[in-house]
Design a protein around this motif. Structure first.
Motif, PDB file in Angstrom:
ATOM      1  N   GLU A  34       0.807  -1.219   0.000  1.00  0.00           N
ATOM      2  CA  GLU A  34       0.000   0.000   0.000  1.00  0.00           C
ATOM      3  C   GLU A  34       0.843   1.273   0.000  1.00  0.00           C
ATOM      4  O   GLU A  34       0.339   2.345  -0.294  1.00  0.00           O
ATOM      5  CB  GLU A  34      -0.953  -0.002   1.204  1.00  0.00           C
ATOM      6  CG  GLU A  34      -1.993  -1.105   1.148  1.00  0.00           C
ATOM      7  CD  GLU A  34      -2.840  -1.133   2.405  1.00  0.00           C
ATOM      8  OE1 GLU A  34      -3.791  -0.321   2.490  1.00  0.00           O
ATOM      9  OE2 GLU A  34      -2.532  -1.952   3.299  1.00  0.00           O
ATOM     10  N   LYS A  38      -0.571   3.005  -6.885  1.00  0.00           N
ATOM     11  CA  LYS A  38      -1.280   1.888  -7.533  1.00  0.00           C
ATOM     12  C   LYS A  38      -0.549   1.398  -8.775  1.00  0.00           C
ATOM     13  O   LYS A  38      -0.491   0.194  -9.020  1.00  0.00           O
ATOM     14  CB  LYS A  38      -2.704   2.307  -7.886  1.00  0.00           C
ATOM     15  CG  LYS A  38      -3.614   2.381  -6.690  1.00  0.00           C
ATOM     16  CD  LYS A  38      -5.037   2.712  -7.083  1.00  0.00           C
ATOM     17  CE  LYS A  38      -5.881   2.818  -5.828  1.00  0.00           C
ATOM     18  NZ  LYS A  38      -7.276   3.124  -6.136  1.00  0.00           N
ATOM     19  N   ARG A  41       2.292  -1.073  -7.660  1.00  0.00           N
ATOM     20  CA  ARG A  41       2.076  -2.208  -6.740  1.00  0.00           C
ATOM     21  C   ARG A  41       2.408  -3.555  -7.361  1.00  0.00           C
ATOM     22  O   ARG A  41       3.035  -4.397  -6.706  1.00  0.00           O
ATOM     23  CB  ARG A  41       0.640  -2.196  -6.220  1.00  0.00           C
ATOM     24  CG  ARG A  41       0.442  -1.115  -5.197  1.00  0.00           C
ATOM     25  CD  ARG A  41      -0.905  -1.169  -4.555  1.00  0.00           C
ATOM     26  NE  ARG A  41      -1.074   0.071  -3.813  1.00  0.00           N
ATOM     27  CZ  ARG A  41      -2.229   0.610  -3.520  1.00  0.00           C
ATOM     28  NH1 ARG A  41      -3.347   0.008  -3.874  1.00  0.00           N
ATOM     29  NH2 ARG A  41      -2.281   1.739  -2.853  1.00  0.00           N
TER      30      ARG A  41
END
Length: 174
Positions: A34, A38, A41
């Motif tokens: 996290e 995004k 990731r």
């Protein structure tokens, strides 16, 4: 610092501020993935974390995110394995992360200026050069190579190479 399952165990106060975490309880409810934006990731899970575990230490750049604002920012990181004191097996993964937003802005500005300088030299048929005598390291702009009749980077940018390009009648004076 995160355990081998990816659960965050510790983030120092600077890191908590940088990532927008609200105290140690918030840290402990977080997965290490996290912390990545995004867009990063999958790379974190597929490449970065496995490389840290297999190599023991890894220098890398990535994009982090602030949990509170959602803002993303570039990071220069050093990831490392923290072994179990008794078995020596990997017990935790640690990372030191530096926000490199300002460095990236500076790199972009230098790149922009270099593009304008290169274009200006091409239009005006002028070149630039530099020579550091102590290290014997030289630099010639692409236009300077062209003016001297060389392909860029085809010859070393040295005084001797320059001298060889000077008309024979002018070499003594140069």
């Amino acid at each position: 610092v995160a355990n081998m399952d990816g659960g965050a165990a510790f983030v120092n106060p600077y890191g908590q501020k940088l990532f927008g975490l609200e105290g140690d309880d918030h840290v402990k409810r977080t997965n290490v993935l996290e912390f990545f934006a995004k867009s990063e990731r999958a790379r974190g899970q597929r490449e970065i974390i496995p490389a840290i575990v297999s190599l023991g230490r890894l220098e890398f750049e990535t994009i982090g995110r602030n949990f509170t604002t959602g803002q993303t920012f570039p990071l220069q990181c050093t990831g490392f394995v923290i072994p179990d004191a008794k078995t020596g097996a990997p017990a935790f993964i640690g990372a030191v992360a530096h926000d490199i937003t300002e460095r990236k802005r500076s790199e972009q500005e230098l790149s922009r200026r270099d593009i304008y300088l290169t274009e200006g030299q091409s239009i005006s048929h002028t070149g630039s050069w530099a020579w550091h005598p102590a290290s014997e390291i030289g630099f010639w702009s692409n236009e300077f190579f062209r003016i001297l009749g060389y392909e860029p980077n085809a010859v070393p940018p040295t005084p001797a190479t320059f001298h060889a390009a000077v008309h024979p009648e002018d070499r003594d004076e140069v």
